[in-house]
Design an enzyme around this catalytic site. Structure first.
Site, PDB file in Angstrom:
ATOM      1  CG  HIS A 149      36.464  38.733  62.919  1.00 21.54           C
ATOM      2  ND1 HIS A 149      36.724  37.877  61.883  1.00 21.54           N
ATOM      3  CD2 HIS A 149      35.293  38.314  63.458  1.00 21.54           C
ATOM      4  CE1 HIS A 149      35.746  36.981  61.792  1.00 21.54           C
ATOM      5  NE2 HIS A 149      34.864  37.222  62.745  1.00 21.54           N
ATOM      6  CD  GLU A 150      34.063  39.290  66.938  1.00 21.41           C
ATOM      7  OE1 GLU A 150      32.857  39.459  66.673  1.00 21.41           O
ATOM      8  OE2 GLU A 150      34.645  38.191  66.795  1.00 21.41           O
ATOM      9  CG  HIS A 164      30.890  40.054  62.993  1.00 20.52           C
ATOM     10  ND1 HIS A 164      30.249  39.414  61.967  1.00 20.52           N
ATOM     11  CD2 HIS A 164      31.843  39.177  63.428  1.00 20.52           C
ATOM     12  CE1 HIS A 164      30.790  38.205  61.775  1.00 20.52           C
ATOM     13  NE2 HIS A 164      31.773  38.045  62.649  1.00 20.52           N
TER      14      HIS A 164
HETATM   15 ZN    ZN Z   1      32.963  36.264  62.790  1.00 20.64          ZN
END
Ligand code: ZN
Length: 499
Positions: A262-263, A266
């Site tokens: 997830h990160e 990003h």
């Molecule tokens: Zn997020």
């Protein structure tokens, strides 16, 4: 870069340099700062916030922006720099300094009250602060102005261009489709035990595996780091210095892995801007909803897929032969995609997650509009949970007090999580339509095609387009529920043999 833009660029780079300093201090606060550092750090951050506000109000910035706005010969990207800086400046100067200070102070106190009140379920301590914070946000919305309704002004902080009416339609439509799908999945799934529960996964193996996955995704570890914090986050201090965190637990293998994916998503966005625009809004994400689409795409469309694990599951079994040796790929995929209505949003699966967001949106628009008071929140929350998910908490710490957002007045923030989920599915479809080899690449552990497509189509544009304009440009349509629902139907159809 055009000469007419030079004065703007100088001021902009100065502002972004200050913002980078804020970023590093904030990252450090959550990772390595010793426990006694809090007070001094808060003072440093407050001083920097004041300096940034002064820079925004500096008449030289207004003059440079006016001159550049009427200059001939700017490219579309250069015009976007001017337009977006004007937008940020207008927002900053529209809020009187006294109100900005009152909000900053109230929010910081309210968050402290929330942190103490939550474990004790002390709604009588928290509710008056929630009411204060909401009243201040209403004042803020009146200062900022809005298109249709005051809540639009808050959305503008996180998802420029989005309207309350549009989000209400999108979320209502989504809920109407998710509730029956949830029922079908739950019936087909039965209540077999979770094969990953009760197992121990030593942290050393987890740490090495997470670093391997992050590097395989194409995250540049010479221009970023992966550390640990209580709540995983990404702090993009500069496109060549992107700080990610994850969190490890010996009893929960997948928590860290999905946080890292997830990160990492990003992080790829933060590393993907054009270097000539570093220090300007063209080297910044469009919106939270777009940012979340990047993280969710890697976490879910890639990281919970059969393609991904047909490549990496044998490696993971080698790292943890004890707990995983006897569990086959099919059983593992069913375990990591298990659907289970739960009380806590951040632990929710892909199907129930957005039902949590729908409830928060319904309640916070009612709170903000004055149709609901904080005293009525607990009852309204429990009714909504029963309606959407069939369960309700026995205490507010597991209910409306679970998330930090409302305590700091982050109203308008929650819907961006769902926008991210919908856009992830829609963008992944577009990527595969453009590059049909992506699934085979993923099965081979090769992500360069997908990452390159995201760099070209999404990341490099910075804030040139607003969220839905970018979606329309890349996928031909604004954000829709259909690609996401098709994705869930296909995935659970294959996993559980349902139609
Ligand atoms: Zn997020």
């Amino acid at each position: 870069m055009q000469k007419a833009l030079q004065p703007v660029l100088e001021l902009s780079r100065d502002l972004y340099a200050l913002r980078a300093a804020v970023g590093v201090l904030s990252w450090d606060q959550e990772t390595y700062m010793p426990p006694k550092g809090g007070e001094g750090r808060a003072r440093s951050l407050a001083s920097l916030a004041r300096v940034m506000h002064q820079r925004f109000s500096d008449p030289r910035l207004a003059e440079a922006l006016e001159a550049a706005a009427t200059a001939a010969g700017l490219s579309e990207e250069e015009r976007a720099v001017v337009r977006e800086l004007r937008r940020d400046r207008d927002k900053a100067v529209k809020i009187p300094e006294a109100l900005a200070a009152e909000i900053a102070e109230t929010v910081s106190l309210s968050q402290r009250v929330w942190a103490e009140a939550r474990p004790k379920n002390d709604t009588r301590a928290f509710n008056p602060w929630l009411a204060k914070v909401i009243a201040l946000r209403r004042k803020e919305a009146e200062c900022l102005g809005y298109a249709e309704t005051p809540y639009d002004a808050l959305l503008e902080n996180y998802e420029p261009g989005a309207r309350t009416s549009y989000l209400r339609g999108l979320l209502t439509d989504l809920k109407a489709q998710l509730v029956p799908l949830l029922g079908r999945i739950r019936t087909a799934q039965g209540d077999a035990a979770d094969p990953l529960a009760g197992k121990v996964f030593p942290l050393e193996g987890q740490r090495a595996f997470n670093q391997t996955i992050l590097a395989a995704m194409g995250f540049d570890l010479e221009a970023g780091r992966l550390d640990e914090s209580a709540h995983p986050f990404t702090e993009g201090t500069h496109p060549e210095d992107v700080r990610l965190t994850t969190r490890y637990s010996e009893s929960d293998l997948m928590s860290a892995l999905f946080s890292t994916l997830h990160e990492g998503g990003h992080g790829l966005y933060e590393q993907g801007f054009q270097s000539e625009f570093f220090g300007t809004p063209m080297a910044e994400a469009v919106s939270l909803g777009l940012h979340e689409s990047q993280s969710r795409l890697w976490e879910n469309q890639v990281g919970r897929s059969r393609d991904f694990w047909s490549r990496y599951y044998p490696d993971l079994q080698k790292v943890f032969p004890g707990p995983l040796g006897a569990l086959g790929l099919d059983g593992f995929l069913r375990a990591i995609n298990r659907v289970q209505p739960s009380l806590i949003r951040v632990e929710a699966d892909e199907v129930t997650y957005n039902l949590h967001i729908v409830l928060r949106f319904e309640l916070e628009t009612a709170l903000f509009g004055g149709e609901l008071e904080p005293e009525g929140l607990e009852t309204a929350w429990n009714e909504g949970m029963r309606r959407n998910l069939g369960i309700a908490p026995s205490a507010p710490s597991q209910g409306y007090m679970q998330d930090v957002h409302w305590s700091c007045g982050l109203l308008g923030y929650f819907p961006t999580y769902t926008l991210g989920n919908l856009r992830a599915a829609q963008l992944f479809d577009a990527a595969r339509a453009a590059l049909p080899g992506i699934p085979a690449d993923i099965r081979a552990g090769s992500f360069g095609g997908l990452k390159g497509w995201l760099n070209r189509e999404v990341h490099r544009h910075g804030r040139r387009y607003d969220g839905d304009a970018l979606m329309e440009k890349v996928t031909g349509r604004k954000t829709e529920t259909k690609p996401f629902m098709d994705y869930l139907e296909t995935k659970y159809g294959e996993l559980l043999g349902i139609r």
